[in-house]
Design an enzyme around this catalytic site. Structure first.
Site, PDB file in Angstrom:
ATOM      1  N   TYR A 119       0.812  -1.215   0.000  1.00  0.00           N
ATOM      2  CA  TYR A 119       0.000   0.000   0.000  1.00  0.00           C
ATOM      3  C   TYR A 119       0.850   1.271   0.000  1.00  0.00           C
ATOM      4  O   TYR A 119       0.350   2.357   0.217  1.00  0.00           O
ATOM      5  CB  TYR A 119      -0.930   0.024   1.220  1.00  0.00           C
ATOM      6  CG  TYR A 119      -2.046  -1.005   1.166  1.00  0.00           C
ATOM      7  CD1 TYR A 119      -2.139  -1.924   0.122  1.00  0.00           C
ATOM      8  CD2 TYR A 119      -3.010  -1.049   2.153  1.00  0.00           C
ATOM      9  CE1 TYR A 119      -3.161  -2.861   0.090  1.00  0.00           C
ATOM     10  CE2 TYR A 119      -4.036  -1.984   2.120  1.00  0.00           C
ATOM     11  CZ  TYR A 119      -4.104  -2.891   1.086  1.00  0.00           C
ATOM     12  OH  TYR A 119      -5.117  -3.817   1.049  1.00  0.00           O
ATOM     13  N   LYS A 171       4.262 -14.381   3.989  1.00  0.00           N
ATOM     14  CA  LYS A 171       4.234 -15.238   2.799  1.00  0.00           C
ATOM     15  C   LYS A 171       5.671 -15.350   2.281  1.00  0.00           C
ATOM     16  O   LYS A 171       5.952 -15.158   1.093  1.00  0.00           O
ATOM     17  CB  LYS A 171       3.297 -14.613   1.747  1.00  0.00           C
ATOM     18  CG  LYS A 171       3.014 -15.487   0.551  1.00  0.00           C
ATOM     19  CD  LYS A 171       2.065 -16.632   0.831  1.00  0.00           C
ATOM     20  CE  LYS A 171       1.912 -17.526  -0.372  1.00  0.00           C
ATOM     21  NZ  LYS A 171       1.119 -18.736  -0.103  1.00  0.00           N
ATOM     22  N   ASP A 205      -1.929 -17.927   4.116  1.00  0.00           N
ATOM     23  CA  ASP A 205      -3.078 -18.730   3.672  1.00  0.00           C
ATOM     24  C   ASP A 205      -3.451 -19.772   4.719  1.00  0.00           C
ATOM     25  O   ASP A 205      -4.633 -19.996   5.010  1.00  0.00           O
ATOM     26  CB  ASP A 205      -2.831 -19.366   2.295  1.00  0.00           C
ATOM     27  CG  ASP A 205      -1.403 -19.769   2.055  1.00  0.00           C
ATOM     28  OD1 ASP A 205      -0.486 -19.126   2.607  1.00  0.00           O
ATOM     29  OD2 ASP A 205      -1.161 -20.745   1.326  1.00  0.00           O
ATOM     30  N   ASP A 229      -4.953  -6.002   6.347  1.00  0.00           N
ATOM     31  CA  ASP A 229      -6.207  -5.413   5.885  1.00  0.00           C
ATOM     32  C   ASP A 229      -7.261  -6.515   5.711  1.00  0.00           C
ATOM     33  O   ASP A 229      -8.393  -6.417   6.196  1.00  0.00           O
ATOM     34  CB  ASP A 229      -5.942  -4.703   4.545  1.00  0.00           C
ATOM     35  CG  ASP A 229      -7.104  -3.838   4.105  1.00  0.00           C
ATOM     36  OD1 ASP A 229      -8.046  -3.653   4.890  1.00  0.00           O
ATOM     37  OD2 ASP A 229      -7.066  -3.338   2.963  1.00  0.00           O
TER      38      ASP A 229
END
Ligand code: NAD
Length: 334
Positions: A119, A171, A205, A229
């Site tokens: 972002y 990740k 995940d 988020d």
């Protein structure tokens, strides 16, 4: 401290919150300032200098939801505040309160990095042949310093609030550089807290699946901007939705506390809005300034009222208005 009542249902739910704080004897002295549409109407600016100057002075604000005016020249108020005060940690607790909640025993806090990651705003299109949008790229930026300060905040938060474990969510298996740096930094910070706060890490995940299957295993989660988020809306959903979810935006020496939901234009002015999220944001503010005992008293009164279910607002299955619900919470203050 600064009070920004906000737009839509904002004034009604912040007034309800002030009434509750007063009934609980909170020694808070608020300066009222405008932002959002209310400020556009009064001053032609959604974030007037007087409002910014007040937060610069007080370093603490309770904020109702704001309508960001659509149109040229108006900046996003939330982005402007985040930049101005370098609010690097977004802290969202999620706790099962409603008796009919599908997920029992959820009691976790998600700490989202709020200034970097995907972002950061480095994006562009690349023209190929005749197509100006043939390719698009968005760059994720993780800095060691940015990762360290938010991860350290999560560990310090765990220590201060008697929480057992911080889970670093990432990740790094795929995004080896940006996410790898976040995880590497996380493990270093975690080592400093060994023996005081437990820690582990999860791939995002797997974390998403586990949050739905075994949410009670999570205590404090710290993660990068995009993952935070998404996961913070997921954790709000686990405990009854945005109407019950507060959020704190924390900087080095500044905190802005608010409901996660928006101005609810569909119900504004009808006296039916649920003020719980702003009330819980005020509890976060009290925690932040070290008035934990009062925050706990207020939270217990809110939870008792919601669990009894007799005087609650429409969005959580009742028929009480904002004022009647607030009276019920005040009556349950121990
Ligand atoms: P919203 O959160 O305002 O409303 C979504 C739905 O939830 C509506 O049906 C609304 O009635 C309901 N709802 C929300 N809060 C409630 C409450 N406290 N009690 C009962 N019901 C409640 O989202 P939206 O409609 O997408 O956004 C409306 C405006 O709010 C937009 O201008 C948006 O930019 C702004 N917004 C501001 C913030 C903020 O200032 N932090 C956050 C989100 C949206």
């Amino acid at each position: 401290m600064t009070l920004i009542p906000g737009d839509g249902i904002g004034p009604a739910i912040t007034d309800a919150t002030l009434r509750l704080l007063e009934a609980a004897g909170a020694p808070l002295d608020f300066e009222r300032h405008l932002a959002g549409m209310a400020a556009v109407e009064a001053h032609g600016d959604p974030l007037p200098e007087a409002t910014l100057a007040s937060v610069r002075r007080t370093r603490l604000a309770l904020k109702g939801p704001l309508e960001t005016p659509v149109g040229k020249g108006f900046r996003s108020i939330n982005v402007a505040l985040r930049k101005e005060f370098d609010l690097y940690a977004n802290v969202r607790p999620a706790r099962t309160v409603l008796p009919a909640s599908r997920f029992k025993d959820v009691d976790l806090v998600l700490v989202r990095e709020n200034t970097e990651g995907l972002y950061i705003g480095i994006e562009n299109y690349v023209k190929v042949g005749d197509d100006p949008h043939a390719l698009a790229q968005s760059v994720a930026v993780v800095t060691r310093a940015g990762a360290e300060r938010v991860i350290r905040y999560a560990f310090e938060y765990a220590l201060r609030h008697g929480r057992q474990r911080v889970t670093i969510v990432h990740k790094a298996n795929i995004l080896k550089c940006s996410q790898g740096l976040f995880l590497e930094t996380g493990r270093k910070v975690a080592a400093e807290y060994a023996g005081r706060v437990e820690s582990d890490d999860r791939i995002v995940d797997a974390c998403a699946m586990e949050l739905v299957m075994r949410p009670e295993r999570y205590d404090v989660i710290v993660t990068t901007n995009l993952f935070g988020d998404i996961l913070s809306d997921l954790t709000s959903g686990l405990v009854g939705g945005l109407g019950l979810t507060p959020g704190a935006n924390i900087g080095i020496d500044c905190g802005i506390f608010e409901a996660v939901h928006g101005t609810a234009p569909d119900i504004a002015g009808r006296g039916v809005a649920n003020p719980t999220a702003v009330m819980l944001a005020a509890c976060q503010l009290l925690d932040h300034i070290g008035d934990d005992a009062r925050a706990t008293r207020i939270r217990t009164a809110i939870e008792t009222t919601l669990q009894e279910g007799r005087t609650v607002t429409r969005d959580v299955g009742g028929d009480a208005g904002t004022d009647a619900y607030t009276d019920a919470v005040i009556a349950r203050l121990a």
